[in-house]
Design a protein around this motif. Structure first.
Motif, PDB file in Angstrom:
ATOM      1  N   TYR A 102       0.847  -1.202   0.000  1.00 35.40           N
ATOM      2  CA  TYR A 102       0.000   0.000   0.000  1.00 35.40           C
ATOM      3  C   TYR A 102       0.881   1.249   0.000  1.00 35.40           C
ATOM      4  CZ  TYR A 102      -4.102   2.803   1.405  1.00 35.40           C
ATOM      5  OH  TYR A 102      -5.135   3.708   1.471  1.00 35.40           O
ATOM      6  N   ARG A 103       0.546   2.228  -0.832  1.00 34.34           N
ATOM      7  CA  ARG A 103       1.379   3.423  -0.974  1.00 34.34           C
ATOM      8  C   ARG A 103       1.002   4.507   0.041  1.00 34.34           C
ATOM      9  NH1 ARG A 103       3.847   2.832  -6.071  1.00 34.34           N
ATOM     10  NH2 ARG A 103       3.949   0.562  -6.358  1.00 34.34           N
ATOM     11  N   ILE A 104       1.992   4.975   0.757  1.00 38.87           N
ATOM     12  CA  ILE A 104       1.852   6.099   1.684  1.00 38.87           C
ATOM     13  C   ILE A 104       3.033   7.023   1.377  1.00 38.87           C
ATOM     14  CG2 ILE A 104       1.819   6.846   4.087  1.00 38.87           C
ATOM     15  CD1 ILE A 104       0.757   4.042   4.804  1.00 38.87           C
ATOM     16  N   ILE A 154      -5.904   9.470  13.175  1.00 37.88           N
ATOM     17  CA  ILE A 154      -4.834   9.410  12.178  1.00 37.88           C
ATOM     18  C   ILE A 154      -5.357   9.955  10.855  1.00 37.88           C
ATOM     19  CG2 ILE A 154      -3.387   7.858  10.798  1.00 37.88           C
ATOM     20  CD1 ILE A 154      -3.267   6.046  13.280  1.00 37.88           C
ATOM     21  N   ASP A 155      -4.566  10.813  10.231  1.00 39.02           N
ATOM     22  CA  ASP A 155      -4.869  11.326   8.895  1.00 39.02           C
ATOM     23  C   ASP A 155      -3.924  10.670   7.906  1.00 39.02           C
ATOM     24  OD1 ASP A 155      -6.885  12.942   9.812  1.00 39.02           O
ATOM     25  OD2 ASP A 155      -5.664  14.759   9.906  1.00 39.02           O
ATOM     26  N   LEU A 156      -4.478  10.066   6.859  1.00 40.70           N
ATOM     27  CA  LEU A 156      -3.717   9.238   5.930  1.00 40.70           C
ATOM     28  C   LEU A 156      -3.768   9.806   4.513  1.00 40.70           C
ATOM     29  CD1 LEU A 156      -2.259   6.493   5.320  1.00 40.70           C
ATOM     30  CD2 LEU A 156      -4.537   5.493   5.061  1.00 40.70           C
ATOM     31  N   ASN A 157      -2.597   9.972   3.901  1.00 43.01           N
ATOM     32  CA  ASN A 157      -2.505  10.463   2.515  1.00 43.01           C
ATOM     33  C   ASN A 157      -3.417  11.674   2.312  1.00 43.01           C
ATOM     34  OD1 ASN A 157      -0.544   8.657   1.569  1.00 43.01           O
ATOM     35  ND2 ASN A 157      -2.073   7.102   1.091  1.00 43.01           N
ATOM     36  N   THR A 158      -3.098  12.721   3.014  1.00 43.65           N
ATOM     37  CA  THR A 158      -4.022  13.830   3.259  1.00 43.65           C
ATOM     38  C   THR A 158      -4.373  14.693   2.048  1.00 43.65           C
ATOM     39  OG1 THR A 158      -2.059  15.016   4.035  1.00 43.65           O
ATOM     40  CG2 THR A 158      -3.472  14.037   5.698  1.00 43.65           C
ATOM     41  N   ARG A 186      -8.337  20.104  -3.532  1.00 46.06           N
ATOM     42  CA  ARG A 186      -9.682  20.364  -4.059  1.00 46.06           C
ATOM     43  C   ARG A 186     -10.005  19.508  -5.290  1.00 46.06           C
ATOM     44  NH1 ARG A 186     -13.741  23.960  -3.617  1.00 46.06           N
ATOM     45  NH2 ARG A 186     -14.983  24.323  -5.482  1.00 46.06           N
ATOM     46  N   ALA A 187      -9.016  19.243  -6.105  1.00 42.53           N
ATOM     47  CA  ALA A 187      -9.247  18.462  -7.327  1.00 42.53           C
ATOM     48  C   ALA A 187      -9.669  17.027  -7.018  1.00 42.53           C
ATOM     49  CB  ALA A 187      -7.982  18.455  -8.181  1.00 42.53           C
ATOM     50  N   TYR A 188      -9.490  16.592  -5.764  1.00 41.72           N
ATOM     51  CA  TYR A 188      -9.801  15.215  -5.398  1.00 41.72           C
ATOM     52  C   TYR A 188     -10.979  15.135  -4.421  1.00 41.72           C
ATOM     53  CZ  TYR A 188      -5.002  15.408  -7.007  1.00 41.72           C
ATOM     54  OH  TYR A 188      -3.872  15.686  -7.729  1.00 41.72           O
ATOM     55  N   ALA A 189     -11.709  16.256  -4.264  1.00 41.24           N
ATOM     56  CA  ALA A 189     -12.711  16.351  -3.206  1.00 41.24           C
ATOM     57  C   ALA A 189     -14.119  15.912  -3.614  1.00 41.24           C
ATOM     58  CB  ALA A 189     -12.762  17.787  -2.680  1.00 41.24           C
ATOM     59  N   PHE A 190     -14.437  15.941  -4.902  1.00 38.20           N
ATOM     60  CA  PHE A 190     -15.831  15.765  -5.308  1.00 38.20           C
ATOM     61  C   PHE A 190     -16.033  14.585  -6.267  1.00 38.20           C
ATOM     62  CE2 PHE A 190     -15.006  20.298  -4.470  1.00 38.20           C
ATOM     63  CZ  PHE A 190     -15.812  20.456  -3.357  1.00 38.20           C
ATOM     64  N   LYS A 191     -17.265  14.070  -6.233  1.00 37.58           N
ATOM     65  CA  LYS A 191     -17.680  12.954  -7.087  1.00 37.58           C
ATOM     66  C   LYS A 191     -16.731  11.766  -6.952  1.00 37.58           C
ATOM     67  CE  LYS A 191     -19.750  16.091 -10.455  1.00 37.58           C
ATOM     68  NZ  LYS A 191     -19.786  16.543 -11.881  1.00 37.58           N
ATOM     69  N   ASP A 223     -17.047   8.884  -5.506  1.00 35.21           N
ATOM     70  CA  ASP A 223     -17.585   7.530  -5.623  1.00 35.21           C
ATOM     71  C   ASP A 223     -17.523   6.984  -7.040  1.00 35.21           C
ATOM     72  OD1 ASP A 223     -19.427   9.433  -6.415  1.00 35.21           O
ATOM     73  OD2 ASP A 223     -21.165   8.237  -5.803  1.00 35.21           O
ATOM     74  N   ARG A 224     -17.468   7.871  -8.034  1.00 33.92           N
ATOM     75  CA  ARG A 224     -17.467   7.408  -9.427  1.00 33.92           C
ATOM     76  C   ARG A 224     -16.129   7.634 -10.130  1.00 33.92           C
ATOM     77  NH1 ARG A 224     -21.748  11.977 -11.408  1.00 33.92           N
ATOM     78  NH2 ARG A 224     -22.508  11.589  -9.290  1.00 33.92           N
ATOM     79  N   ARG A 225     -15.147   8.157  -9.413  1.00 32.07           N
ATOM     80  CA  ARG A 225     -13.870   8.491 -10.043  1.00 32.07           C
ATOM     81  C   ARG A 225     -12.807   7.416  -9.800  1.00 32.07           C
ATOM     82  NH1 ARG A 225     -12.318  14.524  -8.460  1.00 32.07           N
ATOM     83  NH2 ARG A 225     -10.486  13.901  -9.672  1.00 32.07           N
ATOM     84  N   LYS A 226     -11.998   7.210 -10.842  1.00 32.52           N
ATOM     85  CA  LYS A 226     -10.901   6.245 -10.756  1.00 32.52           C
ATOM     86  C   LYS A 226      -9.541   6.906 -10.992  1.00 32.52           C
ATOM     87  CE  LYS A 226     -13.812   2.384 -12.240  1.00 32.52           C
ATOM     88  NZ  LYS A 226     -13.978   1.254 -13.210  1.00 32.52           N
ATOM     89  N   ASP A 227      -9.546   8.236 -11.023  1.00 34.98           N
ATOM     90  CA  ASP A 227      -8.309   8.967 -11.316  1.00 34.98           C
ATOM     91  C   ASP A 227      -7.675   9.573 -10.065  1.00 34.98           C
ATOM     92  OD1 ASP A 227     -10.464  10.726 -10.962  1.00 34.98           O
ATOM     93  OD2 ASP A 227      -9.497  12.306 -12.154  1.00 34.98           O
ATOM     94  N   ILE A 228      -8.152   9.188  -8.879  1.00 36.13           N
ATOM     95  CA  ILE A 228      -7.630   9.748  -7.637  1.00 36.13           C
ATOM     96  C   ILE A 228      -6.609   8.782  -7.035  1.00 36.13           C
ATOM     97  CG2 ILE A 228      -8.179  10.544  -5.311  1.00 36.13           C
ATOM     98  CD1 ILE A 228     -10.981  11.221  -6.287  1.00 36.13           C
ATOM     99  N   PRO A 229      -5.344   9.195  -6.970  1.00 34.66           N
ATOM    100  CA  PRO A 229      -4.351   8.318  -6.336  1.00 34.66           C
ATOM    101  C   PRO A 229      -4.578   8.234  -4.831  1.00 34.66           C
ATOM    102  CG  PRO A 229      -3.379  10.447  -6.899  1.00 34.66           C
ATOM    103  CD  PRO A 229      -4.764  10.451  -7.473  1.00 34.66           C
ATOM    104  N   TYR A 230      -4.245   7.112  -4.245  1.00 30.48           N
ATOM    105  CA  TYR A 230      -4.367   6.924  -2.792  1.00 30.48           C
ATOM    106  C   TYR A 230      -5.811   7.074  -2.293  1.00 30.48           C
ATOM    107  CZ  TYR A 230       0.544   8.411  -3.344  1.00 30.48           C
ATOM    108  OH  TYR A 230       1.838   8.571  -3.758  1.00 30.48           O
ATOM    109  N   LYS A 231      -6.790   6.908  -3.153  1.00 31.45           N
ATOM    110  CA  LYS A 231      -8.185   7.167  -2.767  1.00 31.45           C
ATOM    111  C   LYS A 231      -8.658   6.197  -1.691  1.00 31.45           C
ATOM    112  CE  LYS A 231     -11.879   6.114  -5.265  1.00 31.45           C
ATOM    113  NZ  LYS A 231     -13.000   6.138  -6.239  1.00 31.45           N
ATOM    114  N   ILE A 232      -9.175   6.774  -0.607  1.00 34.28           N
ATOM    115  CA  ILE A 232      -9.754   5.971   0.469  1.00 34.28           C
ATOM    116  C   ILE A 232     -11.268   5.928   0.285  1.00 34.28           C
ATOM    117  CG2 ILE A 232     -10.060   5.741   2.957  1.00 34.28           C
ATOM    118  CD1 ILE A 232      -7.445   7.307   3.295  1.00 34.28           C
ATOM    119  N   ASP A 233     -11.805   4.733   0.180  1.00 36.64           N
ATOM    120  CA  ASP A 233     -13.251   4.523   0.131  1.00 36.64           C
ATOM    121  C   ASP A 233     -13.540   3.195   0.825  1.00 36.64           C
ATOM    122  OD1 ASP A 233     -12.542   2.531  -1.680  1.00 36.64           O
ATOM    123  OD2 ASP A 233     -13.168   3.670  -3.442  1.00 36.64           O
ATOM    124  N   HIS A 234     -14.765   2.707   0.714  1.00 37.43           N
ATOM    125  CA  HIS A 234     -15.141   1.490   1.423  1.00 37.43           C
ATOM    126  C   HIS A 234     -14.456   0.233   0.885  1.00 37.43           C
ATOM    127  CE1 HIS A 234     -19.005   3.692   2.816  1.00 37.43           C
ATOM    128  NE2 HIS A 234     -18.083   3.733   3.763  1.00 37.43           N
TER     129      HIS A 234
END
Length: 250
Positions: A133-135, A180-184, A201-206, A208-219
């Protein structure tokens, strides 16, 4: 004849004992307490090390918790540790941990957390490391003079910082070393007032449908699953705001 037999048994027993001791000594793996050497002994966070160095040291020795040393505590003064901090110094632990950086290389990391969660955090980050996992960065927020925004802008992963919740008067759980704040940068804090850090900000919205966010934390993210399994809650599940980087232990 009985005397000869006794002498024989005594020699034999000594031989067996010696062989057992030798087998124990040589059977002990590197992870069982071998002292760290070289760059690992100095443990300067952000330093890149080789997998061979880690192997020689033993992975177990690269994920450790210890009381705050005088040098570390001095480093925190006036930064993450403020004069009005009600915690006892002994309530915190300094963690040494490995992580895979943006290029996938092994990098030395550090973190200060509440002693109540120290072992949980070690388990989580060891599993993240073993999974590749990348940090990007893991240094104390004191490297940014305790400035949480600067730390987030640098995509730093950290925990203890005696401060309030942004825009509020109540203390953050970071003030107790229980968050803990991870890959902030890539998992920003989003409220009606705006996005923090601003370069996130470029990584803050939509999301759930995006695949272009590095290090994205979701479920579906491994970090989310590991933190949840250890009893943490995730800021991405909040209703009035979204703190995608934030894992909180209550």
């Amino acid at each position: 004849m009985l005397s000869t037999f006794r002498n024989f048994v005594g020699v034999k027993e000594k031989y067996i004992i010696c062989m057992l001791l030798l087998s124990i000594v040589f059977a002990i793996p590197a992870e069982a307490g071998k002292p760290l050497t070289g760059v690992l002994q100095k443990w300067e966070a952000k330093t890149v090390v080789t997998d061979e160095e880690v192997k020689r040291a033993g992975l177990e020795n690269c994920f450790t918790a210890e009381p705050l040393s005088d040098a570390t505590f001095q480093r925190m003064q006036g930064k993450s540790w403020k004069k009005d901090c009600p915690l006892d110094r002994n309530e915190l632990r300094y963690l040494r941990m490995l992580h895979r950086n943006a290029e996938g290389r092994t990098q030395l990391g550090e973190m200060v957390v509440n002693t109540k969660i120290a072992e949980r955090v070690l388990r989580i980050f060891r599993k993240l490391y073993e999974a590749g996992y990348r940090i990007e960065r893991m240094v104390l927020v004191d490297d940014y003079d305790g400035d949480d925004v600067r730390s987030m802008e640098d995509n730093n992963t950290s925990s203890f910082n005696y401060r309030t919740v942004p825009g509020q008067q109540k203390l953050s759980n970071h003030a107790r070393g229980l968050a803990i704040d991870l890959n902030t940068r890539y998992n920003p804090y989003v409220t009606k007032r705006g996005v923090s850090p601003r370069n996130g900000r470029a990584y803050a919205f939509k999301r759930d449908r995006r695949k272009d966010i590095p290090y994205k934390i979701d479920h579906n993210d491994l970090a989310y699953k590991l933190f949840k399994a250890e009893g943490f809650s995730w800021g991405g599940d909040w209703r009035s705001s979204k703190d995608y980087q934030h894992f909180d232990y209550k």
